[in-house]
Design a protein around this motif. Structure first.
Motif, PDB file in Angstrom:
ATOM      1  N   THR A   1       0.997  -1.225   0.107  1.00  0.00           N
ATOM      2  CA  THR A   1       0.103  -0.063  -0.165  1.00  0.00           C
ATOM      3  C   THR A   1       0.867   1.289   0.058  1.00  0.00           C
ATOM      4  N   PHE A   2       2.345   1.115   0.165  1.00  0.00           N
ATOM      5  CA  PHE A   2       3.121   2.426   0.251  1.00  0.00           C
ATOM      6  C   PHE A   2       3.745   2.557  -1.118  1.00  0.00           C
ATOM      7  N   PRO A   3       3.269   3.348  -2.021  1.00  0.00           N
ATOM      8  CA  PRO A   3       3.893   3.569  -3.493  1.00  0.00           C
ATOM      9  C   PRO A   3       5.186   4.182  -3.465  1.00  0.00           C
ATOM     10  N   ASN A   4       5.731   4.630  -2.240  1.00  0.00           N
ATOM     11  CA  ASN A   4       7.096   5.068  -2.223  1.00  0.00           C
ATOM     12  C   ASN A   4       8.125   4.048  -2.030  1.00  0.00           C
ATOM     13  N   LEU A   5       7.542   2.695  -1.741  1.00  0.00           N
ATOM     14  CA  LEU A   5       8.557   1.447  -1.732  1.00  0.00           C
ATOM     15  C   LEU A   5       8.439   0.912  -3.035  1.00  0.00           C
ATOM     16  N   HIS A   6       9.601   0.375  -3.499  1.00  0.00           N
ATOM     17  CA  HIS A   6       9.748  -0.354  -4.594  1.00  0.00           C
ATOM     18  C   HIS A   6       9.918  -1.663  -4.143  1.00  0.00           C
ATOM     19  N   TYR A   7       8.836  -2.534  -4.019  1.00  0.00           N
ATOM     20  CA  TYR A   7       8.757  -3.684  -3.045  1.00  0.00           C
ATOM     21  C   TYR A   7       8.812  -4.956  -4.058  1.00  0.00           C
ATOM     22  N   GLN A   8       9.661  -5.848  -3.952  1.00  0.00           N
ATOM     23  CA  GLN A   8       9.823  -7.119  -4.766  1.00  0.00           C
ATOM     24  C   GLN A   8       9.804  -8.253  -3.928  1.00  0.00           C
ATOM     25  N   THR A   9       8.931  -9.435  -4.207  1.00  0.00           N
ATOM     26  CA  THR A   9       8.928 -10.466  -3.655  1.00  0.00           C
ATOM     27  C   THR A   9       9.459 -11.711  -4.191  1.00  0.00           C
ATOM     28  N   ALA A  10      10.098 -12.541  -3.502  1.00  0.00           N
ATOM     29  CA  ALA A  10      10.654 -13.764  -4.196  1.00  0.00           C
ATOM     30  C   ALA A  10      10.625 -15.364  -3.270  1.00  0.00           C
ATOM     31  N   ASP A  11      10.328 -16.027  -3.803  1.00  0.00           N
ATOM     32  CA  ASP A  11      10.374 -17.484  -3.416  1.00  0.00           C
ATOM     33  C   ASP A  11      10.841 -18.537  -4.144  1.00  0.00           C
TER      34      ASP A  11
END
Length: 252
Positions: free
Chosen positions: A101-111
């Motif tokens: 929900t925070f557009p300022n964070l470039h957030y990537q997930t991995a598994d």
């Protein structure tokens, strides 16, 4: 009889029955106000069972360890402020849904274990092993990696990879099931499934970490802080484990 009924109902039917049971429990537990999930704000008389009593928030699916990590990030860091590069291994649904929900964070997930999603997890953006992170060195401000290394045969390599992709000055939160009652980590990958479950807590776990967990992280290059932040919190109210340490791993 129990096996017979399982065969009749089938996997999808059993999943639906478990969901109905959880829903019924949540309705009853939701009548109270003894505990509160700090992530979604839901209150209950107690959290739902999840292999142990008073563990799972029915609304956002958080467990004790997720709530502790969230409170630390929210109250003790600037995680949610400014522009940051974030990598999250084995993303937990409750944390994932908030961070997104925070557009300022470039957030990537991995598994790598993309089939292990049920209940608390979400499908990752990237299928990737923590022992072979497909990013350049010094890419991320923060890495989150909770309860992953119990499953990784070469955990030392994975720890070095997290260190490599962190920017200087960045940090990683790397939680694990640590038994402070034993001095040295016990490797269990060559044991039977029953022995692994008995010693490490689950048949798929390849080790049970001991008090040397901090040293194992430090060997990857990290400056490791073992935080007892939980003792500053109303751990009963938030449904936390009162003896859970946070492992904050910084790259100089």
């Amino acid at each position: 009889m129990k096996t017979f009924l399982k065969n009749i109902v089938g996997p999808s039917g059993r999943k639906k029955l478990r969901a109905l049971q959880a829903s019924a429990r949540a309705t009853v537990y939701g009548l109270g106000n003894n505990v509160e999930c700090p992530i979604c704000g839901s209150t209950y008389s107690q959290f739902l069972p999840f292999n142990r009593p008073n563990a799972l928030c029915y609304t956002c699916k958080s467990l004790e360890r997720h709530r502790l990590v969230y409170l630390y990030l929210k109250n003790r860091t600037d995680f949610f402020e400014g522009t940051k590069e974030i990598l999250h291994f084995a993303p937990e649904k409750c944390l994932h849904d908030v961070i997104r929900t925070f557009p300022n964070l470039h957030y990537q997930t991995a598994d790598l274990m993309t089939t292990y999603m049920d209940v608390i997890g979400v499908v990752p953006d990237l299928v990737m092993s923590v022992t072979d992170i497909q990013f350049a060195a010094d890419t991320f401000d923060v890495v989150i990696c909770n309860h992953v290394f119990e499953l990784v045969p070469d955990d030392a390599k994975g720890m070095r990879e997290i260190y490599r992709v962190l920017k200087p000055g960045g940090y990683a939160i790397i939680q694990a099931a640590v038994n402070n009652g034993i001095e040295k980590t016990i490797e269990t990958k060559d044991l039977s499934a029953d022995e692994r479950k008995r010693i490490a807590g689950a048949h798929q776990h390849v080790r049970r970490y001991g008090k040397d967990y901090r040293q194992r992280l430090a060997a990857a290059g990290f400056e490791v802080e073992v935080s007892q932040y939980v003792k500053e919190l109303d751990w009963k109210r938030y449904g936390l484990m009162d003896d859970e340490d946070l492992y904050i791993c910084r790259k100089k």
